[in-house]
Design an enzyme around this catalytic site. Structure first.
Site, PDB file in Angstrom:
ATOM      1  N   ASP A 111      -2.320  28.405  59.232  1.00  0.00           N
ATOM      2  CA  ASP A 111      -1.224  28.075  60.150  1.00  0.00           C
ATOM      3  C   ASP A 111      -1.768  27.733  61.541  1.00  0.00           C
ATOM      4  O   ASP A 111      -2.858  28.160  61.917  1.00  0.00           O
ATOM      5  CB  ASP A 111      -0.257  29.272  60.220  1.00  0.00           C
ATOM      6  N   HIS A 143      -3.650  18.567  61.646  1.00  0.00           N
ATOM      7  CA  HIS A 143      -3.801  18.642  60.185  1.00  0.00           C
ATOM      8  C   HIS A 143      -5.146  18.062  59.752  1.00  0.00           C
ATOM      9  O   HIS A 143      -5.781  18.570  58.840  1.00  0.00           O
ATOM     10  CB  HIS A 143      -2.653  17.902  59.490  1.00  0.00           C
ATOM     11  N   LEU A 202     -16.851  29.165  42.440  1.00  0.00           N
ATOM     12  CA  LEU A 202     -15.593  29.434  43.147  1.00  0.00           C
ATOM     13  C   LEU A 202     -14.433  28.597  42.597  1.00  0.00           C
ATOM     14  O   LEU A 202     -14.607  27.411  42.305  1.00  0.00           O
ATOM     15  CB  LEU A 202     -15.789  29.093  44.630  1.00  0.00           C
TER      16      LEU A 202
HETATM   17  C1  IPE Z   1       3.523  28.258  56.053  1.00  0.00           C
HETATM   18  O1  IPE Z   1       3.466  27.823  57.363  1.00  0.00           O
HETATM   19  C2  IPE Z   1       3.173  27.136  55.125  1.00  0.00           C
HETATM   20  C3  IPE Z   1       1.797  26.680  55.185  1.00  0.00           C
HETATM   21  C4  IPE Z   1       0.824  27.191  55.908  1.00  0.00           C
HETATM   22  C5  IPE Z   1       1.488  25.560  54.325  1.00  0.00           C
HETATM   23  P1  IPE Z   1       4.762  27.334  58.149  1.00  0.00           P
HETATM   24  O2  IPE Z   1       4.291  26.952  59.498  1.00  0.00           O
HETATM   25  O3  IPE Z   1       5.479  26.315  57.363  1.00  0.00           O
HETATM   26  O4  IPE Z   1       5.638  28.656  58.187  1.00  0.00           O
HETATM   27  P2  IPE Z   1       6.820  29.072  59.164  1.00  0.00           P
HETATM   28  O5  IPE Z   1       7.833  27.979  59.129  1.00  0.00           O
HETATM   29  O6  IPE Z   1       6.238  29.252  60.520  1.00  0.00           O
HETATM   30  O7  IPE Z   1       7.323  30.371  58.612  1.00  0.00           O
HETATM   31  C1  IPE Z   2       0.003  24.715  59.152  1.00  0.00           C
HETATM   32  O1  IPE Z   2       0.138  24.334  60.477  1.00  0.00           O
HETATM   33  C2  IPE Z   2      -0.026  23.555  58.204  1.00  0.00           C
HETATM   34  C3  IPE Z   2       1.213  23.363  57.435  1.00  0.00           C
HETATM   35  C4  IPE Z   2       2.236  24.153  57.453  1.00  0.00           C
HETATM   36  C5  IPE Z   2       1.278  22.204  56.589  1.00  0.00           C
HETATM   37  P1  IPE Z   2       1.547  24.016  61.129  1.00  0.00           P
HETATM   38  O2  IPE Z   2       1.837  22.576  60.955  1.00  0.00           O
HETATM   39  O3  IPE Z   2       2.587  24.936  60.595  1.00  0.00           O
HETATM   40  O4  IPE Z   2       1.253  24.339  62.650  1.00  0.00           O
HETATM   41  P2  IPE Z   2       2.221  25.072  63.674  1.00  0.00           P
HETATM   42  O5  IPE Z   2       2.641  26.360  63.043  1.00  0.00           O
HETATM   43  O6  IPE Z   2       3.373  24.156  63.924  1.00  0.00           O
HETATM   44  O7  IPE Z   2       1.368  25.279  64.875  1.00  0.00           O
HETATM   45 MG    MG Z   3       3.264  26.749  61.148  1.00  0.00          MG
END
Ligand code: IPE
Ligand code: IPE
Ligand code: MG
Length: 252
Positions: free
Chosen positions: A32, A49, A143
């Protein structure tokens, strides 16, 4: 106990891995913070990303070198479709680029790709990249790199429960006889074992519909580091932390 301090990411890691204590066999990561990482740098979210994808490569190599058996990475949730179309489109193209550039190295490193999630509504190019990577690494015995892609845990549990009940009915048994192992058999992670350790980056303290069943007795490790900034040293810190946990499973 002998302690070593070394420098990593401007921080000092206190401690070292113990050769006597086990490492987690299965590590799951909620990657995240890509968006916040990009925002901090005044970049578009997709830049986060892209950098996150490079970190996946780095952490895969490192986990493999430590002898971790399964690395499960949450790449896209069933709820992530709610994001703007251009971001979703980019996230669905990333596996194509990731596997195109990384599969030869994965094969060389004996890493097997597995993907869990709902494949039906993936765009065709994403689906092809996924199926191709699975096929090209299916003989690998090191792995297991397991991506949760278009994954949602509540839906997974419902599907598994339905399958399990159908199987009981076929065998002329009643739902009263349903056991944990009947459900486990139909989970998308079946055969991979439950994660011993869950890591979530970026400071959020929630599961976001990730492996609700499988994480019942996992150790949790949260860090404020955004995923694109996550290093081998951060992963090592989580391993050291894990070695200092005492897992009791309800016993003494
Ligand atoms: C969870 O992260 C999903 C992934 C890391 C792929 P999100 O950023 O989508 O989760 P929320 O919305 O903060 O709970
Ligand atoms: C995690 O990073 C990747 C996915 C959920 C695909 P985010 O895109 O959720 O990044 P934040 O949480 O908005 O910083
Ligand atoms: Mg996120």
């Amino acid at each position: 106990m002998f302690k070593k301090l070394f420098r990593q990411n401007e921080n000092f890691i206190d401690g070292e891995l113990s050769p006597e204590l086990p490492l987690p066999k299965h590590v799951a990561i909620i990657m995240d913070g890509n968006g916040r990482w990009a925002k901090k740098r005044l970049l578009p979210r997709i830049a986060g990303h892209k950098e996150g994808m490079n970190v996946v490569k780095k952490i895969t190599r490192y986990a493999n070198s430590l002898g971790i058996e399964v690395l499960t990475l949450y790449a896209f949730s069933t709820e992530n479709w709610k994001r703007p179309t251009d971001e979703v489109d980019y996230l669905m193209k990333l596996p194509v680029e990731f596997f195109d550039t990384f599969v030869p190295e994965l094969v060389e490193q004996n890493v097997r790709i597995n993907v869990m999630g709902y494949r039906d509504n993936l765009p065709l190019h994403t689906l092809r990249a996924v199926e191709n990577a699975i096929e090209r690494t299916k003989h690998c015995t090191g792995l297991v790199l397991n991506f949760a892609l278009n994954y949602g845990s509540r839906a997974e549990i419902i599907s598994a429960a339905k399958e399990a009940v159908r199987e009981l009915e076929k065998a002329g048994k009643s739902a009263e006889e349903l056991r944990e192992s009947d459900i486990e058999k139909y989970l998308m992670s079946s055969g991979l074992g439950d994660p011993d350790l869950l890591i979530r980056t970026s400071g959020e303290l929630r599961l976001s519909n990730f492996m609700l069943w499988q994480l019942a007795y996992s150790e949790f490790y949260f860090t404020d580091v955004h995923w694109p900034d996550f290093t081998e040293g951060n992963f090592l810190e989580a391993m050291i932390d894990f070695q200092n946990r005492s897992r009791r499973y309800g016993g003494l």
